[in-house]
Design an enzyme around this catalytic site. Structure first.
Site, mmCIF file in Angstrom:
data_model
loop_
_atom_site.group_PDB
_atom_site.id
_atom_site.type_symbol
_atom_site.label_atom_id
_atom_site.label_comp_id
_atom_site.label_asym_id
_atom_site.label_seq_id
_atom_site.Cartn_x
_atom_site.Cartn_y
_atom_site.Cartn_z
ATOM 1 N N HIS A 131 42.287 33.177 33.541
ATOM 2 C CA HIS A 131 42.595 32.887 32.144
ATOM 3 C C HIS A 131 41.288 32.759 31.370
ATOM 4 O O HIS A 131 40.195 32.884 31.923
ATOM 5 C CB HIS A 131 43.437 31.618 32.025
ATOM 6 C CG HIS A 131 44.886 31.823 32.361
ATOM 7 N ND1 HIS A 131 45.702 32.686 31.668
ATOM 8 C CD2 HIS A 131 45.667 31.270 33.341
ATOM 9 C CE1 HIS A 131 46.916 32.669 32.186
ATOM 10 N NE2 HIS A 131 46.918 31.823 33.211
ATOM 11 N N ASP A 161 40.229 35.249 25.076
ATOM 12 C CA ASP A 161 41.534 35.821 24.751
ATOM 13 C C ASP A 161 41.516 36.486 23.376
ATOM 14 O O ASP A 161 42.003 37.609 23.201
ATOM 15 C CB ASP A 161 42.601 34.729 24.748
ATOM 16 C CG ASP A 161 43.014 34.291 26.146
ATOM 17 O OD1 ASP A 161 42.550 34.902 27.125
ATOM 18 O OD2 ASP A 161 43.805 33.336 26.252
#
Length: 301
Positions: A131, A161
């Protein structure tokens, strides 16, 4: 708008692909969000429905179980008249379902296929789970953050992200432009780790040259966050003329020559702390000093 008429299928999950397709939608693209029967994993986070709605509000939702033949057939039917497909599965997942670029481009040769990955589609980390924080760590970007409680501070935004989504939107737009010339689609790929590595360009250049990097994490008085009576004030007076103007306006002309002197941070703090953000805004109004208040989210909306 530039992307009016462009049809996008968003098979991605969580933030990167959703941010990408939000950017495309803002330029006129029509986005259909495709979910598995279990729903986008962002829905399962605390307050996840709020985040899902923020990312996909107003987009048509389509539930497909790509593990089934019917689900895969339905997606192939949608691909036939789509312009863009965005996915964020681990490398190899779409191919194992015969939904990779090779299979889908046979259905629609004009398709722009975008794969957003953590570590790229090849190499030893390609299939590794990860992540945002992991990509920041592997890229070296996290090491540049100010240290708090003995380790690098975790940014308050999911930088990798968002950077990955931005890069994906850029690559899709470039591929659409190229398709306008050639009539052919393309596969484009984003590695969020590589995007963040590219964002460390200046620190890496400094490291190679054997010099200290730019002191932009609060070490020097001209680039610092200062506490004031009712919150915080940012000073980003990197240019000498901005810093000189700042020093004059706070009645500390003696600090002009100490722009990059870490020991001057405390002195500037003592000057700024007694007054409020509004009082300093009035003092600096109309002057080029690169000073702005730190606003809470509800203040900046």
């Amino acid at each position: 708008m530039a992307l009016t008429g462009v049809r996008v299928l968003d098979l991605s999950r969580l933030l990167p692909g959703a941010y990408c397709t939000q950017l495309l939608e803002a330029q006129g693209a029509a986005v259909t969000k495709v979910e598995s029967p279990g729903g986008d994993p962002i829905r399962m986070l605390p307050a996840g429905e709020t985040y899902f709605d923020a990312l996909h509000r107003g987009q048509p939702l389509l539930t497909l179980d790509l593990r089934t033949a019917d689900g895969r057939a339905s997606l192939r039917g949608r691909v036939a008249d789509a312009d863009v497909l965005v996915e964020g599965f681990r490398p190899g997942v779409m191919e194992r379902m015969e939904l990779g670029y090779g299979s889908l481009s046979a259905i629609n040769p004009a398709l722009i296929y975008c794969a957003i990955t953590g570590y790229g589609s090849s190499g030893p980390l390609a299939r590794r789970a990860g992540h945002d924080l992991n990509y920041l760590a592997r890229s070296g970007a996290l090491s540049l953050m100010p240290h708090a409680a003995g380790g690098p501070a975790i940014p308050g935004l999911q930088v990798a992200d968002l950077a990955g989504g931005l890069q994906a939107a850029f690559l899709i737009a470039a591929a659409l432009a190229d398709r306008g010339r050639t009539g052919r689609g393309a596969r484009v790929e984003v590695s969020m780790t590589e995007v963040m590595r590219s964002w460390t360009l200046l620190p890496r250049a400094a490291r190679r040259a054997g010099i200290a990097g730019l002191p932009l994490t609060g070490q020097v008085p001209c680039y610092h966050v200062y506490r004031v009576a009712d919150g915080y004030l940012t000073v980003a007076a990197l240019e000498a003329d901005f810093w000189a103007a700042f020093c004059q306006l706070v009645d500390r002309a003696d600090l002009v020559s100490r722009q990059y002197d870490p020991s001057a941070v405390g002195e500037v703090q003592r000057v700024l702390e007694p007054a409020s953000r509004a009082e300093w805004a009035g003092r600096f109004a109309g002057r080029d000093v690169c000073v702005e208040p730190v606003l809470e989210l509800d203040e900046s909306s």
